[in-house]
Each structure stands twice: as structure tokens, then as C-alpha cells.
Design a protein around this motif. Sequence first.
Motif, PDB file in Angstrom:
ATOM      1  N   ASP A 152       3.278  15.342   0.689  1.00 58.13           N
ATOM      2  CA  ASP A 152       2.697  15.470  -0.639  1.00 58.13           C
ATOM      3  C   ASP A 152       2.709  16.078  -2.251  1.00 58.13           C
TER       4      ASP A 152
ATOM      5  N   SER B 271       4.244   5.680   9.620  1.00 57.44           N
ATOM      6  CA  SER B 271       4.739   5.141   8.138  1.00 57.44           C
ATOM      7  C   SER B 271       5.421   4.059   7.861  1.00 57.44           C
TER       8      SER B 271
ATOM      9  N   ARG C   9       7.599  11.341   1.624  1.00 59.52           N
ATOM     10  CA  ARG C   9       6.436  10.502   1.266  1.00 59.52           C
ATOM     11  C   ARG C   9       5.755  10.009   2.754  1.00 59.52           C
TER      12      ARG C   9
ATOM     13  N   GLN D 242       1.227  -1.425   0.164  1.00 63.68           N
ATOM     14  CA  GLN D 242      -0.147  -0.061   0.170  1.00 63.68           C
ATOM     15  C   GLN D 242       0.917   1.162   0.385  1.00 63.68           C
ATOM     16  N   ALA D 243       1.811   1.108   0.407  1.00 65.34           N
ATOM     17  CA  ALA D 243       2.775   2.441   0.900  1.00 65.34           C
ATOM     18  C   ALA D 243       3.342   2.545  -0.260  1.00 65.34           C
TER      19      ALA D 243
ATOM     20  N   GLY E  63       5.617  12.215   5.141  1.00 59.29           N
ATOM     21  CA  GLY E  63       3.669  12.765   4.795  1.00 59.29           C
ATOM     22  C   GLY E  63       3.626  14.576   3.938  1.00 59.29           C
TER      23      GLY E  63
ATOM     24  N   ARG F 122       2.129   3.287  -3.239  1.00 66.12           N
ATOM     25  CA  ARG F 122       0.879   3.863  -4.500  1.00 66.12           C
ATOM     26  C   ARG F 122       1.069   4.965  -3.584  1.00 66.12           C
ATOM     27  N   SER F 123       0.973   5.860  -4.665  1.00 63.79           N
ATOM     28  CA  SER F 123       0.921   6.823  -4.850  1.00 63.79           C
ATOM     29  C   SER F 123      -0.627   7.634  -3.820  1.00 63.79           C
ATOM     30  N   ARG F 124      -0.075   8.459  -2.715  1.00 64.80           N
ATOM     31  CA  ARG F 124      -1.445   8.177  -2.375  1.00 64.80           C
ATOM     32  C   ARG F 124      -2.265   9.724  -3.272  1.00 64.80           C
TER      33      ARG F 124
ATOM     34  N   LEU G  93      -4.505  12.697  -4.217  1.00 57.27           N
ATOM     35  CA  LEU G  93      -5.159  13.870  -3.885  1.00 57.27           C
ATOM     36  C   LEU G  93      -6.829  14.452  -5.126  1.00 57.27           C
TER      37      LEU G  93
END
Length: 535
Positions: A168, A341, A163, A62-63, A166, A65-67, A69
Motif C-alpha cells: 500500500d 491478488s 498492489r 475491483q482490482a 499487497g 481500484r485503489s484500496r 486507506l
Amino acid sequence: MLLALWVAAWATGIAAWLLNPIVGVGALTGGLALGLWRGWRRDLVLGIAGLALAGGGLQGRQATRSRPLSDAVERAVAAQRPAVVIARIISGPDPSGPGGAQARLRLACESIDGRAVDATLSLGVLTGWPDVAPGDTVKLSVRVHRPMGLANPGLPDQERLARAHGIDLVGAVPTAMGLERLSAGSGLNARRQMFFLRQRMGRVITDGASSRTSGFLAGVLLGQRAAIAAPVEDGFRAAGATHVLSVSGLHLASVAALLFLLFRWAASLWTALALRLSPTALAAALSIPAVILYTLLTGEAVATVRSALMALVAFGAVIVRRPFSLAAGIALSALALLLASPLVLLDVSFQLSFASVVALGLFAASLRARLGKESRPLTARGRALRWLGRSLAASTAAAALTAPLVAHHFAEITPIAPLGNLVLVPVVELLVVPVGLAAALLGTISAPAGHVVLLVADGAARAALAAAEFFRAFAPVWRVRSPDAFETAALIVAGVLGMLAIARTGRHARGWWIAAVASAVVASGSLWARDVARR
């Protein structure tokens, strides 16, 4: 130890996926199969460890993958033009360091071009110092973009590291005038109050310390690493003690221990209170908020947060009258950081901090036993030699596990690191840090009193700088071929096995030595083969 095993399995699952998705799939499926099978066989230790391995793999997947937005953020990034951003300051402004922006802030974006968003922006101010503080709401015009992972081969992916913390979006404004403050933050904001306190303490150091030591004291005491001159950095690097230049976990551990002893001593003097409350438990309870405030004061670096979490576990154990387990403290602090994280596993500070504390906790005691546990010298000379042997053992244990990581990330090793730490760490941790913090805090109340105490910290800082200059002139720094992830892991295993072998004698040590040498040979052979292929 069981918790440490499960957390290690969790971290291994994350690392496997971050290194290679194929390896990650193998770790996930293998861990899931082991967990279900051993759980079915009612072997909870291996079963939960296997499930932890699979859980870490899922979190690592999961990490990567880009968050996602909002559309407003994506449009602002794609437009490649300045956007109007309204944001709340989370932390900063802080010095950004040589070659970069003059100041850097971390902002929680509330809107971009009038559209509500939820994103964290790392903002650089190229010239000037903005007159803002954490909690303030500001308005600015800035071109935002996602963190870019451009780097030389083998270096950490900067996008993933951003990332991990945290971040973005990133951006920069040319001057401090580009930030318009819309509203001031609340006085109840702890970060805001610690920011103002750090500013006042910084002024005390600048006004009271000599020009030679002020930058060094600001970096060591307040985390302002950019204030430290390059020759000083070189000296501490040659001594293998660069960790004392920033607010590391060792700083917090030293401050927490001194505060605990001070609170316990003060509580024991109040007889009526000591008859009703345990001075030890009361000191632990008072030390907890002090540790949290010190972490906020110094910028919440990864190593400091790790040490703070361990200190909270230790003080909590004292309050509930339970023995403190070092393995459980390390595991809980690692689990908290990884759950927040998982990409923090890639952070150099995270790796070095945990490697050093594991080495000190698990292997230094064994080395001390090897150096003469049974002998109890009564003479001053004997006590001095015993202290020297124990300190050298602890420094050697930490160097054995951190040297492969330093070589992996920085392509260098410092062979004199055990001796360098033996000389510099006591001076900095026992004199510069506690006396300097006391002087800076006292100076915010009474400038003359703070100046008097600061003279002692200034003298200790001069001694540390003189020792660092000696190491810079005479201690070697060897440039080496950077080991890859597999080779680094093999070298760390070799160091661990070597430490275990030293603590044993006779036939019991032979197997450990063979395994340690075999692991080192595998790593060296892989390095040699890669170098031949490169040539």
C-alpha cells in the motif's frame, strides 16, 4: 480439464478488464450472458465457464481500484513530511539489488503518528544492514507515499505491480539506525525461524565456497539475487536460463521430488512401519511441511509459491490415493494466486512460470512421442540419445511459449535457449541445488562436514559458471521490437498450435500447421504495421 477451462476463463476475465475497461465490460457481459444461457440450457461446462469469465471480470474491475486507506494514512501521505510509524516486520531484511536500497523490508503498519492504521509498507534501507527479523515490532520516522506508476510507455505499471504484492505504501530510511526495535517477535513465527536459518546458511556458503561461486550459490540456493555478478547474469541470459539464477518453481520441484524419494526410501527400510503405513503416503505427508518450509526459507517468490501449491496438490493426491492431474494442479495453483491478488496476473514471474509449466506438461510428452516413442534402445548410446531428445523436446516446448513473453517484457529473444537450458538446467537442478542445500544445512550443524559437501557444490557451480561464460561470449541475444498484448497472445497461440502439429502426422497435422502459421502471420503483420506507423 474442466477445472482448467474454468480457471482459464476466470483469468481471461481479469486480463480483459486490466487491459482495457471497455474490453472488460464486454467480457463481463458476454460471460454473464453465456453463463446464464448455457446454464439454462443445462450445459454446465460452458455455463460455468461463462460465469467464471464474468466473475474474473468483476474481480479485475475491483482490482483496478485503489484500496481505500484510513484518514491517518492519507494525511501522512499528503503531508509530505516524515511520520512516526510503528510496524511489525512481515519479511526481510533482504538484499535489494544493484542501484537500489541496500536492504528492503515489508512491514505491517500498526500506527502512524499515533493513529491506528492497517497498511503494508515496503521500506528501503539505503545504507547499513538493520539488526531486525520478521516478527519484530519497530519504530521509525519515514516519509510515506503511495507506489507511483512512472515508467516508459509499454513497461508494466509499477503501481499495479506493487498492489499485486499487497504493497500500500513505500518509503525509505537513510541508514539502518533509523529502525528502533521495540519488541522481538515470537519464536513460533515460521518466517522468523526460516529467516534466521537462511542467515546461518548464507554464512556457511560465504565461509566455505570460493569467492567466484559464493554469490552464485547464495542467489541460486537462498534467493539472494543481488549477490550474483552482472557477467553471470549476462551469461545465463544469453543461454535463456535466467530462471535458474533465482529460486524458481523448478528449484522447488527438484527439491520436493528428491525429498519425497528420500523419505520413501527411508520409510521402506523400517519394515514394521512399512507393514502398517504405505511408505509412499508417509513420504508424501512428510514432504508437505518440507515444501512449505522451503518456500518460506527462499522468500516466497511467485514462481516458488506456484510450484509449492502444485506440489501440495500432488502430495495430497498421493495421500488419498487418487491420480494426480497436472491440468488440475496448474489450475488450482493459478486460482489460489488469482483469488489472493488478481493483479498478480501482471507479474512477469507469474506469466513465465505458468507458461513454462503448461508447455512442459502438455506439449513435451507429444514432442517426445514424435522423437521416437516406440523405439526402446538397449545400448548406452541409444539411451543417451533418447534422453537427449526428450530433454531437448522439453526445453524447446518451454522456449516456444515463453519467448513471446520475454520479447514482450524485455524486447529480446535468445535463439539458443533450448540448448542453453539443456546444458545448464541439469547441472544446476541436479547438482548445485540439492548438494548446495544439503551442504548449507549440514554446515549449520557441523561446519567441517558442511565444508566437505560444499566442495562438491562449489565444483558443480564452477562448471555452470564456465558454461554460462561460454554462452555469454558466443550465444546471440537479439534485440527485437516489443510485441503488444495482442501480438504476444497470437505468438503464444502460434507456439501452442505448432507443438500440437508436431505431435501429429499426415493430413491431421496440416490443419494445425495452417492455423499456427496464420496466427504467426497475424502477429507479424500487426508488428510490421505498428512499426510503419511509428516511422
